[in-house]
Design a protein around this motif. Structure first.
Motif, PDB file in Angstrom:
ATOM      1  N   HIS A   1     -15.329  54.070  46.282  1.00 15.21           N
ATOM      2  CA  HIS A   1     -14.558  55.236  46.711  1.00 15.21           C
ATOM      3  C   HIS A   1     -15.518  56.178  47.409  1.00 15.21           C
ATOM      4  N   ILE A   2     -15.285  56.466  48.691  1.00 14.83           N
ATOM      5  CA  ILE A   2     -16.174  57.394  49.369  1.00 14.83           C
ATOM      6  C   ILE A   2     -15.378  58.552  49.946  1.00 14.83           C
ATOM      7  N   CYS A   3     -16.012  59.677  49.964  1.00 13.81           N
ATOM      8  CA  CYS A   3     -15.321  60.909  50.321  1.00 13.81           C
ATOM      9  C   CYS A   3     -16.332  61.870  50.945  1.00 13.81           C
ATOM     10  N   THR A   4     -15.893  62.576  51.973  1.00 14.15           N
ATOM     11  CA  THR A   4     -16.736  63.595  52.608  1.00 14.15           C
ATOM     12  C   THR A   4     -15.889  64.845  52.815  1.00 14.15           C
ATOM     13  N   THR A   5     -16.429  65.999  52.449  1.00 12.92           N
ATOM     14  CA  THR A   5     -15.682  67.245  52.641  1.00 12.92           C
ATOM     15  C   THR A   5     -16.436  68.150  53.606  1.00 12.92           C
TER      16      THR A   5
ATOM     17  N   HIS B   1      -7.610  56.239  39.706  1.00 11.79           N
ATOM     18  CA  HIS B   1      -7.198  55.103  40.536  1.00 11.79           C
ATOM     19  C   HIS B   1      -8.340  54.138  40.838  1.00 11.79           C
ATOM     20  N   ARG B   2      -9.341  54.121  39.983  1.00 10.91           N
ATOM     21  CA  ARG B   2     -10.436  53.170  40.172  1.00 10.91           C
ATOM     22  C   ARG B   2      -9.969  51.767  39.772  1.00 10.91           C
TER      23      ARG B   2
ATOM     24  N   LEU C   1     -19.652  59.580  46.266  1.00  8.67           N
ATOM     25  CA  LEU C   1     -19.497  58.134  46.055  1.00  8.67           C
ATOM     26  C   LEU C   1     -18.949  57.931  44.647  1.00  8.67           C
ATOM     27  N   ASP C   2     -17.870  57.179  44.564  1.00  6.51           N
ATOM     28  CA  ASP C   2     -17.248  56.879  43.266  1.00  6.51           C
ATOM     29  C   ASP C   2     -17.060  58.133  42.416  1.00  6.51           C
ATOM     30  N   GLY C   3     -16.531  59.163  43.050  1.00  2.00           N
ATOM     31  CA  GLY C   3     -16.155  60.373  42.319  1.00  2.00           C
ATOM     32  C   GLY C   3     -17.291  61.325  42.025  1.00  2.00           C
TER      33      GLY C   3
END
Lengths: 173, 507
Positions: free
Chosen positions: B422-426, B505-506, B438-440
């Protein structure tokens, strides 16, 4: 002999001497302290050296004494090899050729890059954060034995990799 | 003494963990063998090299060629400086070194993994090692309070472990079980597979068996098929045949017992539970997915479900299974694969979120996650730089100086290939910050004082469309792997919100 002359003679010995100090003290920052103390003593006696060999021999002797002194002061060790065995291994290390240092550094650099992130992390904590294996294990939530096995494997992997690279250039570890 | 033994004792000696009997053995070995003295000193030399190397990298004389180094060594000024500033250089140096190492980790990295985590069903992990299903496992400890895992060792042995459990994977052929229920299926190719416990060692001779190891050290073993051998310090080697069960006490003494199959996990069990777990995850995810349809914070969402897209155009790509059975995903394989999208608007706050399964780490090129066409002013490029970094950039005004790109150098390595991440950028214009997750978990944050909103517009998921009139061909930026959802939020989600979404949701 001025300071620049002294450093010019001792710097090629540095890798061996740092490895030596680390192997006695087991902790990077203490090893660096011992090395710096040795340099200070050498500089204090800079007018007394009769030549490069005299200087090198003297630096090893001072470093060895300082390391064992720090062992006593810091009580960092519980077990040492027997004196006769220490003499044996130390003299072999001291006599090693330092002429191919650049090739070794290149080889090590390349080999470190090939380690996994996990192994590099352990190397960083053990050698540069100055943590003993037990502390590395605690930080990673693992058992000390697992970290010891990791370190053993890292040493073997790096040694083998360096040997391979040096062999490619017709050199040896 | 074997090389392996000698290296083990030497390592323990340097770690102050050697016992007196072993120290005697080490003394004897060194006193009688010049070869061992060399081996011992090889490790000491290695330690010195590592110190020296860290220094040379960070010293500002980070040249790698012999010519430059020779010049350096001839420089008296450098020598004097090196001797007095070593400590600081040492401390800073390794970070540069290791960060560079991570950056270059994609090709030729040594693989120390010994097994793969095939599945983890309802596992409540303990400790920091919490691998995702599909992950390659290096030697180390797995500990969990409940749930079941299935491990595939590279020797071919398949092992189910049911919690509460603590096991240390030691090699492709061995595991140490401190606690837990085990079921192992060992093919002929993995004969000799060994499970060590506190009180005994079980050596497989080609079979299927179950074990139940209590934290007290007591254990039971049932052989379903074939034969195993039990070794302990207090009893002669004992063979246990198919259909037999034995109890083993803390001292390693065995006694035959009547036993049913029920107390040991089975391969059918874990499959059933995995199916049931996937179903409940899918149901929970579907409810959440539905709720997002009316969420005003969503600028655009691609759930890649039901092999259809509500918006966007798929070019190439193949439908595939997502992070659990029943969840859809889109697989990107070929250079041209992409999803063309249009995401209008200006974003003073932005959160980009996706689940990906990365299948390759090309050493010399970027992989696109979401890239605006061309290099348009204020429009974003969200991508994976060479060797597994994570970066968000935006097009500048003509003549504008380049703000430091918000770029995390090392996120993915070989161990993460083939694993759902899970990757995320804000981005927050007001805060002037970009954060990567990465991964929460937040993995980096960067000052990114862009001073105006970001835009997306027309672009590609998983690729990059360069101008048609581009004078020369560009290096491909296609993503290689699978993606099973992507969400663009018009707000800056908090670390807690991101962590919660990941946890819920992993896989």
């Amino acid at each position: 002999m001025d300071r620049n002359d002294i450093l010019g003679i001792l710097m090629p010995e540095r890798t061996k001497q740092m490895g030596f100090a680390w192997s006695i003290l087991r902790e990077s920052h203490l090893a660096e302290d011992a090395y710096q103390d040795m340099l200070t003593k050498v500089f204090e006696s800079q007018d007394d050296f009769e030549g490069p060999k005299h200087l090198r021999d003297w630096s090893w002797k001072v470093l060895r004494n300082r390391c064992y002194e720090l062992v006593r002061i810091n009580k960092t060790r519980t077990a040492l090899l027997e004196d006769a065995v220490l003499d044996l291994v130390d003299s072999e290390l001291e006599s090693r050729d330092t002429g191919d240092q650049d090739d070794r550094a290149d080889a090590l650099r390349a080999c470190l890059e090939r380690l996994t992130e996990n192994s590099r992390n352990i190397v960083r904590m053990r050698f540069f954060d100055g943590l003993p294996g037990k502390e590395v294990a605690k930080k990673l939530g693992r058992k000390p034995d697992a970290i010891y096995k990791n370190l053993q494997r890292i040493y073997s992997t790096l040694s083998e990799c360096i040997r391979h690279k040096l062999n490619e250039q017709g050199l040896s570890l | 003494m074997t090389d392996e033994d000698f290296n083990r004792l030497t390592t323990l000696y340097f770690e102050d963990a050697i016992e007196s009997g072993d120290l005697d053995r080490l003394n004897l070995e060194l006193a009688t063998s010049p070869g061992r003295v060399q081996q011992f000193n090889d490790i000491r030399s290695l330690a010195g090299l590592i110190h020296e190397y860290g220094r040379s990298v960070e010293s500002g004389f980070a040249e790698t060629g012999r010519k430059n180094r020779d010049r350096r060594m001839k420089s008296r000024a450098f020598l004097a400086m090196a001797a007095t500033t070593f400590c600081a250089l040492l401390l800073i140096g390794i970070w540069t070194l290791l960060s560079q190492n991570g950056h270059d980790a994609a090709d030729g990295e040594m693989d120390e993994s010994i097994a793969r985590l095939k599945s983890a069903v309802k596992v409540e992990w303990l400790g920091e090692n919490q691998p995702a299903p599909g992950a390659a496992l290096e030697p180390g400890t797995l500990e969990f309070a409940s749930g079941m895992t299935e491990l595939e060792f590279y020797s071919g042995a398949r092992v189910i472990v049911e919690g509460p459990a603590r096991v240390e994977l030691t090699s492709p052929y061995s595991v140490h079980c401190f606690q837990g229920k085990i079921r192992a299926r060992v093919p002929e190719e993995a004969q000799g597979f060994t499970i060590q416990t506190h009180s005994f060692e079980l050596v497989d001779l080609g079979t299927e068996f179950g074990m139940n190891v209590a934290s007290s050290g007591k254990a039971s073993v049932r052989v379903f098929d074939g034969e195993v051998e039990l070794n302990s310090a207090n009893q002669e080697k004992k063979s246990v045949l198919g259909g037999q069960s034995v109890l083993i006490n803390q001292a390693g003494i065995t006694s035959l017992m009547e036993d049913g199959d029920a107390i040991y996990p089975s391969f059918d069990d874990i499959q059933r539970q995995a199916d049931s777990d996937a179903k409940s995850k899918q149901e929970r995810w579907a409810r959440w997915n539905e709720s997002l349809r009316s969420d005003p914070r969503i600028a655009k969402r691609f759930d890649f479900e039901n092999q259809t897209l509500d918006e966007g155009v798929i070019v190439g790509c193949q439908w595939a299974e997502g992070r659990w059975p029943g969840k859809g995903a889109l697989e990107f394989r070929h250079t041209g694969d992409r999803v063309r999208v249009a995401i209008p608007g200006q974003f003073s706050e932005l959160t980009l979120m996706t689940w990906i399964r990365l299948d390759a780490l090309p050493r010399r090129r970027f992989q696109a996650l979401l890239l605006t066409d061309e290099h348009r002013q204020d429009h974003i490029h969200w991508q994976l730089p060479p060797n597994g970094g994570l970066a968000l950039g935006a097009g500048l005004k003509p003549g504008e100086s380049n703000p430091k790109p918000p770029h995390k150098t090392t996120v993915f390595d070989q161990q993460k290939l083939g694993v759902w991440s899970h990757i995320c950028t804000t981005f927050s214009q007001e805060q002037g910050m970009v954060r990567h997750y990465l991964d929460g978990k937040k993995i980096s944050e960067h000052v990114f004082d862009f001073g105006r909103p970001l835009q997306i517009g027309i672009g590609d998921i998983g690729n990059w469309s360069v101008p048609a009139k581009s004078p020369k061909p560009r290096a491909p930026r296609n993503f290689v792997g699978a993606m099973d959802e992507m969400t663009i939020w018009n707000v800056t989600l908090s670390p807690d919100e991101i962590h919660e979404i990941y946890q819920q949701h992993r896989p």
